[in-house]
Design a protein around this motif. Sequence first.
Motif, PDB file in Angstrom:
ATOM      1  N   VAL A 108       0.797  -1.022  -0.006  1.00 41.49           N
ATOM      2  CA  VAL A 108      -0.023   0.010  -0.017  1.00 41.49           C
ATOM      3  C   VAL A 108       0.861   1.298   0.131  1.00 41.49           C
ATOM      4  N   TYR A 109       0.770   2.278  -0.920  1.00 42.30           N
ATOM      5  CA  TYR A 109       1.644   3.114  -1.199  1.00 42.30           C
ATOM      6  C   TYR A 109       0.887   4.702  -1.114  1.00 42.30           C
ATOM      7  N   PRO A 110       0.979   5.705  -0.230  1.00 44.54           N
ATOM      8  CA  PRO A 110       2.118   5.392   0.807  1.00 44.54           C
ATOM      9  C   PRO A 110       1.531   4.654   2.126  1.00 44.54           C
ATOM     10  N   PRO A 111       2.623   4.029   2.956  1.00 47.56           N
ATOM     11  CA  PRO A 111       3.834   4.428   2.869  1.00 47.56           C
ATOM     12  C   PRO A 111       5.012   3.431   1.825  1.00 47.56           C
ATOM     13  N   GLY A 112       4.411   2.584   1.381  1.00 48.96           N
ATOM     14  CA  GLY A 112       5.370   1.692   0.524  1.00 48.96           C
ATOM     15  C   GLY A 112       6.013   0.520   1.102  1.00 48.96           C
ATOM     16  N   ILE A 113       5.428   0.282   2.238  1.00 46.50           N
ATOM     17  CA  ILE A 113       6.085  -1.092   2.911  1.00 46.50           C
ATOM     18  C   ILE A 113       5.357  -2.326   2.401  1.00 46.50           C
ATOM     19  N   GLU A 165      -4.475 -15.179   5.164  1.00 46.15           N
ATOM     20  CA  GLU A 165      -4.847 -14.115   6.115  1.00 46.15           C
ATOM     21  C   GLU A 165      -4.325 -12.968   5.046  1.00 46.15           C
ATOM     22  N   ASN A 166      -3.342 -12.925   4.512  1.00 46.27           N
ATOM     23  CA  ASN A 166      -2.769 -11.553   3.859  1.00 46.27           C
ATOM     24  C   ASN A 166      -3.442 -11.308   2.729  1.00 46.27           C
ATOM     25  N   ILE A 167      -4.199 -12.403   1.811  1.00 50.02           N
ATOM     26  CA  ILE A 167      -5.167 -11.995   0.681  1.00 50.02           C
ATOM     27  C   ILE A 167      -6.243 -11.225   1.268  1.00 50.02           C
ATOM     28  N   HIS A 168      -6.840 -11.917   2.414  1.00 51.98           N
ATOM     29  CA  HIS A 168      -8.000 -10.951   2.943  1.00 51.98           C
ATOM     30  C   HIS A 168      -7.509  -9.751   3.354  1.00 51.98           C
ATOM     31  N   TYR A 169      -6.348  -9.677   3.847  1.00 46.56           N
ATOM     32  CA  TYR A 169      -5.913  -8.047   4.392  1.00 46.56           C
ATOM     33  C   TYR A 169      -5.755  -7.204   2.952  1.00 46.56           C
ATOM     34  N   ILE A 170      -5.271  -7.776   1.654  1.00 42.71           N
ATOM     35  CA  ILE A 170      -5.049  -7.061   0.830  1.00 42.71           C
ATOM     36  C   ILE A 170      -6.534  -6.698   0.201  1.00 42.71           C
ATOM     37  N   LYS A 171      -7.376  -7.702  -0.018  1.00 43.60           N
ATOM     38  CA  LYS A 171      -8.900  -7.425  -0.303  1.00 43.60           C
ATOM     39  C   LYS A 171      -9.313  -6.226   0.369  1.00 43.60           C
ATOM     40  N   THR A 172      -9.093  -6.395   1.860  1.00 43.57           N
ATOM     41  CA  THR A 172      -9.632  -5.388   2.719  1.00 43.57           C
ATOM     42  C   THR A 172      -9.421  -3.896   2.440  1.00 43.57           C
ATOM     43  N   ILE A 203      -8.024  -2.908  -0.648  1.00 47.74           N
ATOM     44  CA  ILE A 203      -8.748  -2.765  -1.810  1.00 47.74           C
ATOM     45  C   ILE A 203     -10.179  -2.196  -1.811  1.00 47.74           C
ATOM     46  N   GLU A 204     -11.145  -2.743  -0.769  1.00 46.36           N
ATOM     47  CA  GLU A 204     -12.248  -2.396  -0.758  1.00 46.36           C
ATOM     48  C   GLU A 204     -12.588  -1.196  -0.063  1.00 46.36           C
ATOM     49  N   ALA A 205     -11.647  -0.691   0.927  1.00 51.51           N
ATOM     50  CA  ALA A 205     -11.746   0.609   1.507  1.00 51.51           C
ATOM     51  C   ALA A 205     -10.996   1.630   0.599  1.00 51.51           C
ATOM     52  N   GLY A 206     -10.642   1.264  -0.509  1.00 54.54           N
ATOM     53  CA  GLY A 206     -10.443   2.316  -1.671  1.00 54.54           C
ATOM     54  C   GLY A 206      -8.690   2.757  -1.591  1.00 54.54           C
ATOM     55  N   LEU A 207      -8.052   1.984  -0.543  1.00 55.31           N
ATOM     56  CA  LEU A 207      -6.603   2.183  -0.386  1.00 55.31           C
ATOM     57  C   LEU A 207      -5.690   1.928  -1.695  1.00 55.31           C
ATOM     58  N   PRO A 208      -4.611   2.643  -1.854  1.00 53.25           N
ATOM     59  CA  PRO A 208      -3.773   2.663  -3.225  1.00 53.25           C
ATOM     60  C   PRO A 208      -2.823   1.175  -3.060  1.00 53.25           C
ATOM     61  N   LEU A 213      -5.587  -6.568  -9.460  1.00 51.52           N
ATOM     62  CA  LEU A 213      -5.273  -7.562  -8.399  1.00 51.52           C
ATOM     63  C   LEU A 213      -6.292  -8.778  -8.399  1.00 51.52           C
ATOM     64  N   ARG A 214      -6.596  -9.102  -9.614  1.00 52.21           N
ATOM     65  CA  ARG A 214      -7.259 -10.458  -9.716  1.00 52.21           C
ATOM     66  C   ARG A 214      -6.194 -11.549  -9.951  1.00 52.21           C
ATOM     67  N   HIS A 215      -5.140 -11.277 -10.291  1.00 49.59           N
ATOM     68  CA  HIS A 215      -3.902 -12.368 -10.742  1.00 49.59           C
ATOM     69  C   HIS A 215      -2.766 -11.936  -9.734  1.00 49.59           C
ATOM     70  N   LEU A 216      -2.078 -13.007  -9.615  1.00 48.43           N
ATOM     71  CA  LEU A 216      -0.563 -12.663  -9.128  1.00 48.43           C
ATOM     72  C   LEU A 216       0.428 -13.519  -9.880  1.00 48.43           C
ATOM     73  N   ARG A 217       1.559 -12.996  -9.837  1.00 51.48           N
ATOM     74  CA  ARG A 217       2.732 -13.775 -10.477  1.00 51.48           C
ATOM     75  C   ARG A 217       3.378 -14.559  -9.602  1.00 51.48           C
ATOM     76  N   VAL A 218       3.426 -15.717  -9.737  1.00 50.29           N
ATOM     77  CA  VAL A 218       3.963 -16.618  -8.801  1.00 50.29           C
ATOM     78  C   VAL A 218       5.016 -17.624  -9.255  1.00 50.29           C
TER      79      VAL A 218
END
Length: 489
Positions: free
Chosen positions: A436-441, A453-460, A462-467, A476-481
Amino acid sequence: MSQNETPLFTGLIEHSKKNPVQFHIPGHKKGAGMDPAFKEFIGDNALSIDLINIGPLDDLHQPKGMIKEAQDLAAEAFGADHTFFSVQGTSGAIMTMVMSVCGPGDKIIVPRNVHKSVMSAIVFSGATPIFIHPDIDEDLGISHGITTDAVAKALEQNPDAKGVLVINPTYFGISADLKKIVEIAHSYHVPVLVDEAHGVHIHFHDELPLSAMQAGADLAATSVHKLGGSMTQSSVLNMKEGLVSAKRVQTILSMLTTTSTSYLLLASLDVARKRLATEGRELITKTIELSQNMRKQINEIDGLYCVGEEILGTKATYAYDPTKLIISVKDLGISGFDAEKWLREAHNIEVEMSDLYNILCIITPGDTEYEGNQLVTALKELVTSLKKQGEMTPVKVMLPDIPVLSITPRDAFYADTEVIPIDDSVGRTIAEFIMVYPPGIPIFIPGEIITQENIHYIKTNIEAGLPVQGPEDYDLRHLRVIKEHRAIR
């Protein structure tokens, strides 16, 4: 030379006054070859010193004249043995620090909540990160610094590390016991690298946390543009001699820096240094007083909490910068992003950043009581409007997992990969950054194992409108693995 002098800025003005005929870049030739509307907006003065490294103006890649004089004055002001100017922002300076001490396979001890530029440097250098988990504030939902105990343990287990990187202060203005960390690292002859992106001002006031140079650190990447009055993208890299080679630092910085260095940015560093060195204490005293007054008023508003010195006292919260206003809005039943958006739309106020639970406002010598009153008034109105809408249910803080690193970030970044749906990615090894940027961590860095858990955190977020940024798939429908190679039947 006196700290009142500005050899670089003054030299550029004198060159401009000569009005030479220019058969060199930039092609706009003092604005004559530029779009008229842009030229009128920027102004003739600025365009007249938008120059290139011709003979009379010195060269950032091998400074011997006015740039060297300006850097030497900066070194004196910051208590450094050497100061290098950066026109690649603090990200460029941070990458220079890491790559100056690390090569392929070398270990570097870093907090997991580092800026993405640190991880980029680790990918470029081929170094192996030894992560220290930062202390997490479960009430605010933010990371603090690393403890002296954690540093001592990491070095005991990895005495062959090539460096220890510390964030001082954090994005939210919290500092660990940097002096003690330096003492511990130096007992192993390991250099300390400091991400001082949010602490240019702390060196110039004794009521603020110790600066990297005051604490005896070896290298410090310091954003002058963030809080010190220079132009965006201009920073410095401060250094003390001993465990790191100044020539090596200059070489790496030159490798990462454009050959078309901006003299507007360089000149702004020169004058910012002058003001910090000659007027810094007085200016910062007023800034601290304004910040503390705003903090007091905000804490009188029902439902808001602006963090103060009560946060101190743990091993990870050794000191704090009161000019950073961390304002918790979770008891209002809204996200920090909701508050940021409301302040923008209702009062034309822009904050530094927001997350799921807080907004962050930075107070600098550029602020006055007028701006402070505008923010306090707007926050009062926000709370009043929410109360009229009904009962406010406090938001429960959710913290992301710190993922397990399965392979080095460099190996993951350059591995054989595939793109899969994000919902099918749990348990796989990610090959790209997500933050999430900022702060870029980063929430994920290349080489970490993806958790539900972190997929859920990412989606939360996104749903909140954060960058949320980083992946090739912006939606963010797909990830490179990393591609899994199965046994042949």
